[in-house]
Design an enzyme around this catalytic site. Structure first.
Site, mmCIF file in Angstrom:
data_model
loop_
_atom_site.group_PDB
_atom_site.id
_atom_site.type_symbol
_atom_site.label_atom_id
_atom_site.label_comp_id
_atom_site.label_asym_id
_atom_site.label_seq_id
_atom_site.Cartn_x
_atom_site.Cartn_y
_atom_site.Cartn_z
ATOM 1 N N CYS A 383 -71.215 -65.967 4.117
ATOM 2 C CA CYS A 383 -70.871 -64.751 3.377
ATOM 3 C C CYS A 383 -71.880 -63.652 3.705
ATOM 4 O O CYS A 383 -71.860 -63.101 4.801
ATOM 5 C CB CYS A 383 -70.785 -65.055 1.878
ATOM 6 S SG CYS A 383 -69.916 -63.782 0.927
ATOM 7 N N HIS A 520 -66.801 -69.449 2.165
ATOM 8 C CA HIS A 520 -67.724 -70.402 1.540
ATOM 9 C C HIS A 520 -67.247 -71.831 1.798
ATOM 10 O O HIS A 520 -66.563 -72.427 0.969
ATOM 11 C CB HIS A 520 -67.816 -70.143 0.032
ATOM 12 C CG HIS A 520 -68.557 -68.900 -0.325
ATOM 13 N ND1 HIS A 520 -69.916 -68.882 -0.551
ATOM 14 C CD2 HIS A 520 -68.133 -67.613 -0.464
ATOM 15 C CE1 HIS A 520 -70.303 -67.650 -0.828
ATOM 16 N NE2 HIS A 520 -69.238 -66.856 -0.781
ATOM 17 N N GLU A 522 -68.815 -74.542 1.638
ATOM 18 C CA GLU A 522 -69.437 -75.552 0.773
ATOM 19 C C GLU A 522 -68.515 -76.003 -0.349
ATOM 20 O O GLU A 522 -68.652 -77.120 -0.867
ATOM 21 C CB GLU A 522 -70.752 -75.026 0.186
ATOM 22 C CG GLU A 522 -70.636 -73.870 -0.791
ATOM 23 C CD GLU A 522 -70.706 -72.496 -0.144
ATOM 24 O OE1 GLU A 522 -71.075 -71.529 -0.828
ATOM 25 O OE2 GLU A 522 -70.366 -72.383 1.056
#
EC number: 6.3.4.2
Length: 559
Positions: A383, A520, A522
């Site tokens: 990001c 993102h 994750e």
């Protein structure tokens, strides 16, 4: 018919209700049940999207674009059910809905009150989260109620679930209560009085716990469990010891061995096969038997609270397990990094710059990206981490010395990063915004797909298409992409409609592993598979460590 398990907490916050709820869900899922989890947050914010990470920790984003509590990340990592907007709601959302109904005249002139209107709305939200009457309907819905019993904010939620349990009738709901059993070093003993009082306070509300999960720094002896049972009106087999462990992945086995899942199934009159927790045992073995270690420098803004990067921490550890390595994360405040001392990052095997908002610490992140690029250290920017890598490249390679983001300098003459004004949201609707739009609920959110260019590092990881979750307002400015490409930056993924930049990287003949992603990743990592991007990043870190050690033999790593 869906059965419900309500999970509450007492004495103090941060006891681990989220982990306990997710662990119970994992055990029930291993018994063959379809399970979901719902988180009720008693704060008045509509969602955590505008809350400081220091106040709330990470904001977890779902596929359908909800900004939610970080506990939903634990839920997705522990069970196979994907979370949705309906799996997390707040006091703010409840009151907003009730007030909108009142303005429309839905209450037909009645006086709108906490009971029954607020409590009824809470129950409707819970049913929606459980997917009642839809394709999302489950066998068991575990409802975690945030806050602590006794807090004024939690009272409407506790009253709502009390009513809901009464209306559903016997054997359709169960209550699990977490409490704290402190060890008093001066006395050399565990103290059960706080747990006795919180169980009493819960009963005063009208809720009798079916199981007590007693958090402590050590296992609770049988005589103390018997004492808790006597004073809390919970059978002794329902007093479960939940002590500190070195990895959260041990908790499902811990709770199962004390019979929590059997107790819940008996209470709910559910017949299931025995729990199968072998994969959890294998996971714990992998955690405890790494073959090597790798050190990652995480250069961020919110490093004083590790919960700010909860999913990111877990994703790195998952990737470590896939590569049979222990991942050591050092958190470095980007405000402390300057071009003069950035060389202190040289001792790390890779550098990761996570997301964030605002100008504070940005120049430190840019210095870290430059150090990684020039020193050929593996770099992953997420990001904002992608944006600072783009700014750094524009300044020091493409010759745009004043390059910046309009987020940090609205008057910059070279806005290589700028505000997105139009995009397609996760549900397919076209959204617009400008500089005067509200902060809350106006970001590009949720799962978005992008085309990946063949022959790139990104393509070797993702293939032709990448679908990942987003949470951002700013994006690489399309007006500067040609200049950046001409200077050697590879734009390896673009969105299919707006042609927004999703992935940037350096050619592998220039840098062994340098990548920035606007999304993102994750949020989609799991302990079973890791995530392809993080798996590749940790492998690159291991390779860099081997090269730095003079070509030492590298143990087998799996990306």
């Amino acid at each position: 018919m869906t059965k419900f398990v309500f999970v509450t907490g007492g004495v103090v916050s941060s006891l681990g209700k989220g982990i306990a709820s997710a662990s119970l869900a994992a055990i029930l899922e291993s018994r063959g049940l379809k399970v979901t989890l719902i988180k009720l947050d008693p704060y008045i914010n509509v969602d955590p999207g505008t809350m400081s990470p220091f106040q709330h920790g990470e904001v977890f984003v779902t596929d359908d674009g909800a900004e939610t509590d970080l506990d939903l990340g634990h839920y997705e990592r522990f069970i196979t059910t994907r979370m949705r907007k309906a799996n997390n709601f707040t006091t703010g959302q409840i009151y907003k809905t009730v007030l909108e109904k009142e303005r429309r005249g839905d209450y037909l002139g009645k006086t709108v009150q906490v009971i029954p209107h607020i409590t009824n709305e809470i129950q409707e939200y819970i049913k929606r989260g459980a997917g009642l009457g839809t394709a999302h309907e489950v066998d068991v819905a575990i409802v975690e109620i945030g806050g602590t019993v006794g807090d004024i904010e939690s009272l409407p939620f506790l009253e709502a679930v009390r009513q809901m349990s009464l209306r559903m009738g016997p054997n359709n709901s169960a209550f699990v209560h977490l409490s704290y059993v402190p060890w008093i070093a001066a006395a050399g003993e565990l103290k059960t009085k706080p747990t006795q009082h919180t169980a009493k306070e819960l009963r005063a509300i009208g809720i009798q716990a079916d199981a007590l999960l007693c958090r402590a720094d050590r296992p609770i002896p049988d005589d103390e469990r018997a004492k808790i049972s006597l004073f809390s009106n919970v059978p002794e087999w329902g007093v479960i010891s939940m002590w500190d462990v070195d990895t959260i992945y041990k908790v499902p086995r811990m709770l199962h061995e004390q019979g929590l899942d059997g107790l819940i199934c008996d209470k709910l009159r559910i017949n299931t096969p025995p729990a199968k927790l072998q994969r959890w045992d294998e996971l714990v073995y992998e955690v405890e038997h790494p073959q090597q270690e790798v050190s990652i420098a995480m250069v961020g803004k919110y490093v004083d609270l590790s919960d700010s990067y909860k999913s990111l921490n877990e994703a790195l550890r998952h990737a470590g397990m896939k590569n049979h390595a222990r991942v050591k994360i050092d958190y470095i405040d980007s405000e402390t990094i300057s071009p003069q001392d950035v060389s202190r990052l040289a001792k790390y095997d890779a550098i990761l710059v996570p997301g964030g908002f605002g100008q504070r610490g940005v120049e430190g992140k840019i210095s870290a990206a430059r150090f990684a690029r020039e020193g050929k250290v593996p770099y992953l920017g997420i990001c904002l981490g992608m944006q600072v890598a783009t700014i750094e490249y524009a300044r020091h390679v493409a010759g745009l010395k004043n390059a910046n983001s309009t987020e940090f300098d609205p008057e910059t003459p070279c806005p290589v990063i700028a505000l997105i004004t139009e995009w397609k949201d996760a549900d397919g609707t076209v959204k617009t915004r400008n500089e005067k739009s509200d902060l809350g609920g106006t970001m590009r959110l949720g799962a978005q797909s992008s085309d990946v260019s063949a022959g790139t590092l990104a393509h070797s990881i993702y293939g032709d298409v990448v679908t990942e979750r987003h949470r951002h307002r700013y994006e690489a400015n399309v007006n500067y992409l040609d200049e950046l490409r001409a200077a050697g930056l590879v734009i390896s993924a673009l969105t299919q409609r707006e042609h927004l930049t999703e992935i940037v990287e350096l050619p592998q003949d220039v840098h062994p592993w340098f990548m920035g992603v606007q999304f993102h990743p994750e949020f989609k990592s799991t302990p079973w598979s890791g995530h392809p991007l993080f798996n590749a990043f940790i492998k690159a870190a291991l390779d860099h460590k081997a090269r730095s050690a003079g070509g030492a033999k590298n143990l087998k790593a799996v990306a």
